[in-house]
Design a protein around this motif. Structure first.
Motif, PDB file in Angstrom:
ATOM      1  N   LEU A 334       0.832  -1.212   0.000  1.00 21.39           N
ATOM      2  CA  LEU A 334       0.000   0.000   0.000  1.00 21.39           C
ATOM      3  C   LEU A 334       0.862   1.256   0.000  1.00 21.39           C
ATOM      4  CD1 LEU A 334      -2.762  -1.087   2.538  1.00 21.39           C
ATOM      5  CD2 LEU A 334      -3.087  -0.665   0.093  1.00 21.39           C
ATOM      6  N   ALA A 335       1.980   1.231   0.716  1.00 19.44           N
ATOM      7  CA  ALA A 335       2.874   2.389   0.725  1.00 19.44           C
ATOM      8  C   ALA A 335       3.489   2.606  -0.656  1.00 19.44           C
ATOM      9  CB  ALA A 335       3.965   2.196   1.774  1.00 19.44           C
ATOM     10  N   ALA A 336       3.925   1.520  -1.300  1.00 20.83           N
ATOM     11  CA  ALA A 336       4.547   1.651  -2.623  1.00 20.83           C
ATOM     12  C   ALA A 336       3.563   2.194  -3.658  1.00 20.83           C
ATOM     13  CB  ALA A 336       5.093   0.285  -3.065  1.00 20.83           C
ATOM     14  N   PHE A 337       2.374   1.601  -3.726  1.00 22.95           N
ATOM     15  CA  PHE A 337       1.391   2.076  -4.696  1.00 22.95           C
ATOM     16  C   PHE A 337       0.847   3.454  -4.320  1.00 22.95           C
ATOM     17  CE2 PHE A 337       1.037  -2.442  -5.997  1.00 22.95           C
ATOM     18  CZ  PHE A 337       1.182  -2.259  -7.359  1.00 22.95           C
ATOM     19  N   GLY A 338       0.866   3.787  -3.042  1.00 18.65           N
ATOM     20  CA  GLY A 338       0.420   5.103  -2.618  1.00 18.65           C
ATOM     21  C   GLY A 338       1.287   6.212  -3.200  1.00 18.65           C
ATOM     22  N   VAL A 339       2.603   5.984  -3.234  1.00  6.78           N
ATOM     23  CA  VAL A 339       3.500   6.975  -3.828  1.00  6.78           C
ATOM     24  C   VAL A 339       3.216   7.128  -5.319  1.00  6.78           C
ATOM     25  CG1 VAL A 339       5.912   7.505  -4.347  1.00  6.78           C
ATOM     26  CG2 VAL A 339       5.299   6.596  -2.104  1.00  6.78           C
ATOM     27  N   VAL A 340       2.978   6.013  -6.004  1.00  4.81           N
ATOM     28  CA  VAL A 340       2.643   6.073  -7.432  1.00  4.81           C
ATOM     29  C   VAL A 340       1.354   6.864  -7.651  1.00  4.81           C
ATOM     30  CG1 VAL A 340       2.160   4.708  -9.499  1.00  4.81           C
ATOM     31  CG2 VAL A 340       3.806   3.862  -7.825  1.00  4.81           C
ATOM     32  N   ALA A 341       0.356   6.635  -6.791  1.00  3.06           N
ATOM     33  CA  ALA A 341      -0.919   7.337  -6.925  1.00  3.06           C
ATOM     34  C   ALA A 341      -0.757   8.839  -6.707  1.00  3.06           C
ATOM     35  CB  ALA A 341      -1.933   6.767  -5.927  1.00  3.06           C
ATOM     36  N   VAL A 342       0.022   9.218  -5.712  1.00  2.00           N
ATOM     37  CA  VAL A 342       0.204  10.639  -5.408  1.00  2.00           C
ATOM     38  C   VAL A 342       0.943  11.354  -6.539  1.00  2.00           C
ATOM     39  CG1 VAL A 342       1.429  12.222  -3.866  1.00  2.00           C
ATOM     40  CG2 VAL A 342       0.077  10.366  -2.910  1.00  2.00           C
ATOM     41  N   LEU A 343       1.897  10.679  -7.169  1.00  2.00           N
ATOM     42  CA  LEU A 343       2.687  11.309  -8.224  1.00  2.00           C
ATOM     43  C   LEU A 343       1.999  11.282  -9.591  1.00  2.00           C
ATOM     44  CD1 LEU A 343       6.284  10.040  -7.380  1.00  2.00           C
ATOM     45  CD2 LEU A 343       5.398  12.368  -7.150  1.00  2.00           C
ATOM     46  N   SER A 344       0.930  10.507  -9.730  1.00  2.00           N
ATOM     47  CA  SER A 344       0.243  10.408 -11.021  1.00  2.00           C
ATOM     48  C   SER A 344      -0.481  11.720 -11.333  1.00  2.00           C
ATOM     49  CB  SER A 344      -0.761   9.252 -11.008  1.00  2.00           C
ATOM     50  OG  SER A 344      -0.096   8.013 -10.815  1.00  2.00           O
ATOM     51  N   SER A 372      11.660   2.923   1.529  1.00  2.00           N
ATOM     52  CA  SER A 372      11.410   2.012   2.658  1.00  2.00           C
ATOM     53  C   SER A 372      10.497   0.867   2.237  1.00  2.00           C
ATOM     54  CB  SER A 372      10.788   2.792   3.823  1.00  2.00           C
ATOM     55  OG  SER A 372       9.507   3.286   3.481  1.00  2.00           O
ATOM     56  N   ALA A 373       9.515   1.152   1.378  1.00  3.04           N
ATOM     57  CA  ALA A 373       8.628   0.093   0.903  1.00  3.04           C
ATOM     58  C   ALA A 373       9.396  -0.912   0.044  1.00  3.04           C
ATOM     59  CB  ALA A 373       7.472   0.695   0.112  1.00  3.04           C
ATOM     60  N   LEU A 374      10.247  -0.429  -0.837  1.00  2.92           N
ATOM     61  CA  LEU A 374      11.012  -1.328  -1.704  1.00  2.92           C
ATOM     62  C   LEU A 374      12.025  -2.139  -0.907  1.00  2.92           C
ATOM     63  CD1 LEU A 374      11.604   1.079  -4.742  1.00  2.92           C
ATOM     64  CD2 LEU A 374      10.051  -0.874  -4.634  1.00  2.92           C
ATOM     65  N   LEU A 455       1.980   4.394   7.190  1.00  3.19           N
ATOM     66  CA  LEU A 455       2.354   3.096   6.616  1.00  3.19           C
ATOM     67  C   LEU A 455       3.860   2.876   6.702  1.00  3.19           C
ATOM     68  CD1 LEU A 455       0.079   3.026   3.421  1.00  3.19           C
ATOM     69  CD2 LEU A 455      -0.214   1.666   5.486  1.00  3.19           C
ATOM     70  N   THR A 456       4.628   3.933   6.450  1.00  5.04           N
ATOM     71  CA  THR A 456       6.089   3.816   6.530  1.00  5.04           C
ATOM     72  C   THR A 456       6.546   3.527   7.947  1.00  5.04           C
ATOM     73  OG1 THR A 456       6.277   5.390   4.699  1.00  5.04           O
ATOM     74  CG2 THR A 456       8.266   4.970   5.980  1.00  5.04           C
ATOM     75  N   VAL A 457       5.919   4.200   8.912  1.00  4.26           N
ATOM     76  CA  VAL A 457       6.236   3.933  10.322  1.00  4.26           C
ATOM     77  C   VAL A 457       5.923   2.483  10.666  1.00  4.26           C
ATOM     78  CG1 VAL A 457       5.593   4.485  12.696  1.00  4.26           C
ATOM     79  CG2 VAL A 457       5.964   6.329  11.048  1.00  4.26           C
ATOM     80  N   LEU A 458       4.802   1.976  10.169  1.00  2.00           N
ATOM     81  CA  LEU A 458       4.447   0.572  10.417  1.00  2.00           C
ATOM     82  C   LEU A 458       5.460  -0.374   9.794  1.00  2.00           C
ATOM     83  CD1 LEU A 458       0.559   0.613   9.889  1.00  2.00           C
ATOM     84  CD2 LEU A 458       1.796   0.245  12.038  1.00  2.00           C
ATOM     85  N   VAL A 459       5.937  -0.042   8.583  1.00  2.00           N
ATOM     86  CA  VAL A 459       6.946  -0.876   7.934  1.00  2.00           C
ATOM     87  C   VAL A 459       8.194  -0.989   8.802  1.00  2.00           C
ATOM     88  CG1 VAL A 459       8.553  -0.968   5.971  1.00  2.00           C
ATOM     89  CG2 VAL A 459       6.138  -0.499   5.571  1.00  2.00           C
TER      90      VAL A 459
END
Length: 479
Positions: A334-344, A372-374, A455-459
């Motif tokens: 969710l964190a990884a795809f969240g960054v993609v969504a925000v930058l789209s 951090s997600a990757l 999400l990053t904190v949880l990771v």
């Protein structure tokens, strides 16, 4: 329906009611912003309702549902994923060419279907949940129908999902013919004194595995994955990668534990072959990709292979390892795809790697969140992914499955290349064409960034301090 039945089914009832309420809001011609905020509130209420279930567990609702610790945990994960996807959807859809209001109805229905799968103890509830989930996904995947790959992705998923449902139904019919029942626990009684798998049951189980394999996108049923991930809207892709697959994994694990399928050597051998092929092929196919959504698609194939490594031993640790790994995988993905969504942007998704060149120097927070997600997906220490893989490895090796453990480690090393390649791109070079998401909808951009930061904190927290969650999941016993 008794009061306890009502409390046990409250999250499902709330999700079903939420879809109806959102339809009424659409009829009332309310704005996208109001509908999104109401939808977010309804997701929060559905998630909060899990508190009322803790004193009831385990609570069977015969013959369709088994509400236990594992089922409630999975429902919580699925609703949490829907909540995060809901938050990311506003900034993604607000300026798109399609009206986004009906999207939230479909999102609630898909979440409901995945939750039904998580607590299913009967073929009827299994198929009902699966169809609610997949029929909603048909529309969600092709939602932006003017996009280049959108209709193609929707048609591919429609055709392959229909084929997989046919395999699944035929397999259920054969198993019913052999055992005379569609309840998981009753099947266990019918097979209690059987040393080898009856031929009809074996054929039915094989057909069900084909159907489930398509839903989970494990090798050799993975052909649709990259095209659907690329063609679907980014929040929908995040939902497919998390909640959709989580529901199928939960019901598959419940079914195998109920019938004690792990005692059949032929079945275990087949699962071992699928796991090894998924780990190797998923990572190898991702090596040459230059599209981040396709990289994450092939990565998901490998991660489902890792999950099967925890699934195969059939020991009491299996529900615990699967639960922890799903939690780590959900949060990370969710964190990884969240960054993609925000930058789209309005015209296209931020999926090509060239769009991430020097991202750190322009948007350091987004670059750190994606990094951090990757790193977690790669299984680097001090991240949730490392702890999850370690738990899976311990489960496998403790049961004597050394080959699976070796392949898991070797394939994870292969995966390091393409994860680190994306991180290298973000921290090198100069690029003045990185999108400026904060200039549009600053309030909702701030909310999205807040969710991604959590999400990053949880990771990191699950990687550094996993003891609390591990102690919690160790209580899980499938019934």
């Amino acid at each position: 329906m008794s009061d306890n039945d009502f409390y046990a089914l409250m999250p499902l009832l709330l999700l079903a009611g939420a879809s109806v309420l959102v339809m009424l809001l659409i009829v009332a011609r309310l704005s996208h912003r109001i509908i999104q905020i109401v939808s977010l509130a309804l997701f929060i209420v559905s998630f909060s309702s899990l508190v009322y279930m803790r004193d009831l567990l385990p609570y069977p609702i015969d013959p369709l549902f088994v509400i236990d610790d594992f089922g409630v945990f999975m429902i919580g994960l699925i609703i949490f994923s829907g909540l995060v996807v809901n938050v990311l959807s506003y900034i993604y859809f607000e300026e798109k060419e399609e009206g986004p209001k009906e999207y939230y109805v479909l999102l609630f229905l898909c979440t409901l279907g995945a939750c039904v799968l998580a607590v299913s103890g009967h073929f009827v509830s299994l198929f009902l949940g699966l169809e609610i989930l997949t029929v909603g996904l048909y529309a969600l995947i092709a939602y932006l129908r003017k996009r280049k790959h959108s209709i193609e992705a929707g048609i591919k998923y429609l055709i392959l999902a229909a084929f997989s449902s046919a395999f699944l139904l035929f397999g259920m019919a054969l198993i019913y013919l052999q055992t005379g029942t569609m309840g998981f626990s009753e099947m266990a009684g019918a097979l209690a004194d059987v040393a080898t798998i009856p031929p009809l049951f074996l054929m039915g189980l094989g057909l069900m595995l084909v159907g489930a394999g398509f839903k989970l996108a494990v090798v050799p049923f993975h052909m649709w994955t990259a095209d659907v991930y690329q063609g679907a809207p980014v929040p929908v892709t995040a939902f497919i990668a998390t909640a959709s697959k989580g529901g199928v994994v939960a019901v598959l694990l419940r079914f195998f534990v109920a019938i004690d399928g792990f005692r059949f050597a032929g079945l275990v051998f087949l699962l071992i072959c699928i796991a090894i092929a998924s780990m190797i092929v998923g990572n190898l196919l991702a090596l040459r990709q230059k599209n981040l959504k396709r990289i994450l698609a092939y990565s998901s194939i490998a991660h489902l292979g890792y999950l099967l490594v925890a699934f195969i031993p059939g020991s009491p640790m299996v529900p615990q390892a699967v639960s922890f790994y799903l939690l780590a995988y959900f949060v990370t993905t969710l964190a990884a795809f969240g960054v993609v969504a925000v930058l789209s942007d309005r015209e296209s998704d931020a999926e090509e790697l060239v769009r991430y060149k020097a991202l750190f120097w322009k948007h350091p927070v987004l670059a750190c969140i994606l990094s951090s997600a990757l790193l977690s997906l790669a299984g680097i220490p001090l991240t949730a992914g490392f702890t999850g893989k370690f738990y899976i490895l311990a489960t496998s090796l403790r049961s004597g499955f050394w080959l699976l453990g070796i392949v898991l480690v070797a394939s994870s090393v292969i995966g390091l290349y393409y994860y680190l390649r994306v991180i290298t791109v973000m921290f090198s070079g100069i690029n003045d064409h990185v999108p400026e998401p904060e200039e549009k909808h600053p309030l909702f951009f701030g909310i999205s960034m807040g969710v991604l930061s959590v999400l990053t904190v949880l990771v990191i927290w699950l990687g550094v301090f996993p003891d609390g969650v591990i102690s919690f999941v160790q209580q899980f016993r499938l019934r």
